[in-house]
Design an enzyme around this catalytic site. Structure first.
Site, mmCIF file in Angstrom:
data_model
loop_
_atom_site.group_PDB
_atom_site.id
_atom_site.type_symbol
_atom_site.label_atom_id
_atom_site.label_comp_id
_atom_site.label_asym_id
_atom_site.label_seq_id
_atom_site.Cartn_x
_atom_site.Cartn_y
_atom_site.Cartn_z
ATOM 1 C CB THR A 14 36.878 48.231 46.094
ATOM 2 O OG1 THR A 14 36.421 47.233 45.184
ATOM 3 C CG2 THR A 14 38.119 48.903 45.546
ATOM 4 C CG ASN A 55 37.134 36.975 42.539
ATOM 5 O OD1 ASN A 55 38.247 36.641 42.942
ATOM 6 N ND2 ASN A 55 36.991 37.821 41.542
ATOM 7 C CB THR A 93 27.509 62.085 56.577
ATOM 8 O OG1 THR A 93 28.067 63.345 56.962
ATOM 9 C CG2 THR A 93 26.144 61.892 57.227
ATOM 10 C CB CYS A 122 36.422 43.486 38.587
ATOM 11 S SG CYS A 122 35.293 43.757 39.932
HETATM 12 N N1 PLP Z 1 36.994 41.092 46.665
HETATM 13 C C1 PLP Z 1 36.399 40.066 46.038
HETATM 14 C C2 PLP Z 1 36.878 38.682 46.294
HETATM 15 C C3 PLP Z 1 35.342 40.290 45.161
HETATM 16 O O1 PLP Z 1 34.769 39.266 44.535
HETATM 17 C C4 PLP Z 1 34.908 41.622 44.956
HETATM 18 C C5 PLP Z 1 33.819 41.910 43.998
HETATM 19 O O2 PLP Z 1 33.644 41.228 43.019
HETATM 20 C C6 PLP Z 1 35.545 42.656 45.659
HETATM 21 C C7 PLP Z 1 36.597 42.349 46.501
HETATM 22 C C8 PLP Z 1 35.135 44.068 45.504
HETATM 23 O O3 PLP Z 1 33.903 44.298 46.140
HETATM 24 P P1 PLP Z 1 33.040 45.571 45.741
HETATM 25 O O4 PLP Z 1 32.441 45.279 44.396
HETATM 26 O O5 PLP Z 1 32.023 45.682 46.820
HETATM 27 O O6 PLP Z 1 33.959 46.730 45.715
#
Ligand code: PLP
Length: 376
Positions: free
Chosen positions: A70, A149, A237, A321
Site C-alpha cells: 500500500t 488479487n 530510519t 481488505c
Molecule cells: N496490491 C495488491 C494487488 C494486493 O493484493 C495487496 C494486498 O492484499 C496490496 C496491494 C496491499 O499490500 P499490503 O498489504 O502489503 O499493503
C-alpha cells in the site's frame, strides 16, 4: 491445516524468520550512523536491495524499501501525479485495482483530477487497448495491476507501458505487482514501466515491509517528507531486520517451480470443482494458476468459508481488505449479485499441496450438499 489463502498473506518462511531474528539481535545500529556498527547495518540493507533488484530484473539503486504494498502504491500514484501537476489533469486506471491504488486515485479525483476507469469484462480481463486509448496529452499516470488479487487475471504490463509511452512519453506507468512477485518472471529494466510495487508478506516475508522499483530517471515527486533515506522518497530510519528478511525471501523466490506447482494444483482444483453441481468459475481461463475464484450461487461466501474452516480449510470470500463487503472486482466484472455474494477465493503458495486441494474440494462438495439442504 489446509491454508489456501496465500493471496491474503503467506506464512513467514523459517529461513526468513531466522534472518530477521539474527539481524534484530546483531545489527541494531542505525544504518545511517557513520561508525562501523552503522555501516554493518547499511551493508545488510544493501545486500537485501541487491537481492530484491535481482528478482525484479532491475539495478539495486532503483529499489526503494517501503513499509508495505500500500505504501509503494500510494507513493507512486500520488508522487507521479504531483510531479506532473503543472501540465496534466488526467489519470487512467482499471476498475479492479486494489484499494491501495483505487483509493489513492479517488483522493486525486477529489482534488480535481479527471479519472478514466477501464472496467474488466465479464471474464475478468481488462483490455490493454482500452487503457492505451484513454491516454491523452494531459494524462499524468496509468496505474494498473499485473496480477489481480481476487480472480488472478494477468495484464501484459510491459506491452501496456510500451504503448502508453508511444502515445505520451511523459505519462508515468505504475504497476501494482504485489500479487505477481514470485509468480511471474520479471525483467523490468527491459520495459518502460516506471514503478512497480511489491510486498513482503505475500512472499513468505513478514508483514510491514515491501519495495517499490522506481526506474532510474523516472520523474516521481516524494510524498513523504523527512531525511535522506531511500533516495529521499521513503524517509525514516529503515527497518533493517525486515528489509533483510525481504532480501532473503527475494532470494528464495523460484518462479519456475511456483508455476509448475500452481498449474498442477489449479488443474486438480478446477477438475474437482467441475464435478460439483452449482459451482461457477469466476477466474479467467488465462488467469494466473495461483488464484482461483468460484461461486456457488445460493450459498453465501461467509457461510461456505466457515463451513470449510470447521474442516480446517482456510480460504477467503474475496480480498482480505474488503472484509466481507461485496467484491469490487466481481462487481466491476458485472456479475450477478448471487454470484458475487457466494464467491470464494482459493490461493496457493509454494508450500501448497494436492492434499490441500483434495480437502478443499471435498469440503465444498459436502458444503453444497448440507448447506443447500439447510436452505430448503
Ligand atoms: N496490491 C495488491 C494487488 C494486493 O493484493 C495487496 C494486498 O492484499 C496490496 C496491494 C496491499 O499490500 P499490503 O498489504 O502489503 O499493503
Amino acid at each position: 491445516m489446509h491454508y489456501l489463502d496465500n493471496a491474503a498473506t503467506t506464512a513467514v518462511a523459517p529461513e526468513v524468520a531466522d534472518v530477521a531474528c539474527s539481524v534484530l539481535r546483531e545489527h541494531f545500529a542505525n544504518p545511517s550512523s557513520l561508525y562501523a556498527l552503522g555501516a554493518h547495518s547499511e551493508e545488510v540493507i544493501e545486500n537485501a536491495r541487491e537481492a530484491v533488484a535481482q528478482s525484479l530484473g532491475v539495478r539495486a539503486g532503483e529499489v526503494i524499501f517501503t513499509s508495505c504494498g500500500t505504501d509503494g502504491d500510494n507513493m507512486a500514484v500520488l508522487g507521479a501525479a504531483k510531479a506532473r501537476r503543472a501540465w496534466a489533469d488526467h489519470i487512467v486506471t482499471t476498475g479492479y485495482e486494489h484499494p491501495a491504488v483505487q483509493n489513492a486515485v479517488a483522493s486525486l479525483e477529489q482534488d480535481g483530477w479527471r479519472v478514466t476507469v477501464v472496467k474488466p469484462d465479464e471474464t475478468g480481463c481488462v483490455s490493454m487497448q482500452a487503457l492505451v486509448d484513454a491516454v491523452g496529452p494531459k494524462t499524468a499516470l496509468v496505474a494498473a495491476m499485473h496480477v489481480n488479487n481476487e480472480v488472478g487475471s494477468v495484464l501484459d504490463v510491459a506491452a501496456l507501458a510500451e504503448e502508453v509511452k508511444r502515445r505520451n512519453s511523459r505519462t508515468f506507468v505504475h504497476v501494482d505487482g504485489v500479487q505477481a512477485w514470485g509468480k511471474l518472471s520479471l525483467r523490468l529494466r527491459d520495459s518502460s514501466i516506471d514503478s512497480y510495487a511489491v510486498s513482503g508478506h505475500k512472499v513468505h516475508a513478514p508483514k510491514g515491509v515491501g519495495a517499490l522499483y522506481v526506474r532510474s530517471g523516472a520523474n516521481l515527486a516524494p510524498v513523504w517528507r523527512g531525511g535522506h533515506q531511500e533516495n529521499g522518497l521513503r524517509p525514516g530510519t529503515q527497518n533493517t531486520a525486515f528489509i533483510a528478511a525481504l532480501g532473503k525471501a527475494a532470494q528464495m523466490l523460484d518462479v519456475a517451480s511456483m508455476n509448475q506447482l500452481c498449474t498442477a494444483l489449479s488443474a486438480q482444483l478446477w477438475q474437482g470443482l467441475s464435478q460439483i453441481e452449482g459451482v461457477v468459475r469466476n477466474s479467467p481461463q488465462s488467469g494466473h494458476p495461483a488464484i482461483a475464484n468460484f461461486s456457488v450461487p445460493g450459498i453465501r461466501s461467509e457461510t461456505m468459508l466457515h463451513f470449510l474452516e470447521a474442516r480446517d480449510v482456510y480460504v477467503s470470500s474475496g480480498s482480505a481488505c474488503s472484509k466481507g463487503e461485496a467484491s469490487h472486482t466481481l462487481s466491476a466484472m458485472g456479475l450477478a449479485r448471487a454470484r458475487i455474494d457466494s464467491a470464494v477465493r482459493v490461493s496457493f503458495s509454494g508450500t501448497s499441496t494436492p492434499q490441500d486441494v483434495d480437502a478443499l474440494v471435498a469440503g465444498v462438495a459436502e458444503g453444497v450438499k448440507s448447506l443447500a439442504r439447510a436452505r430448503r
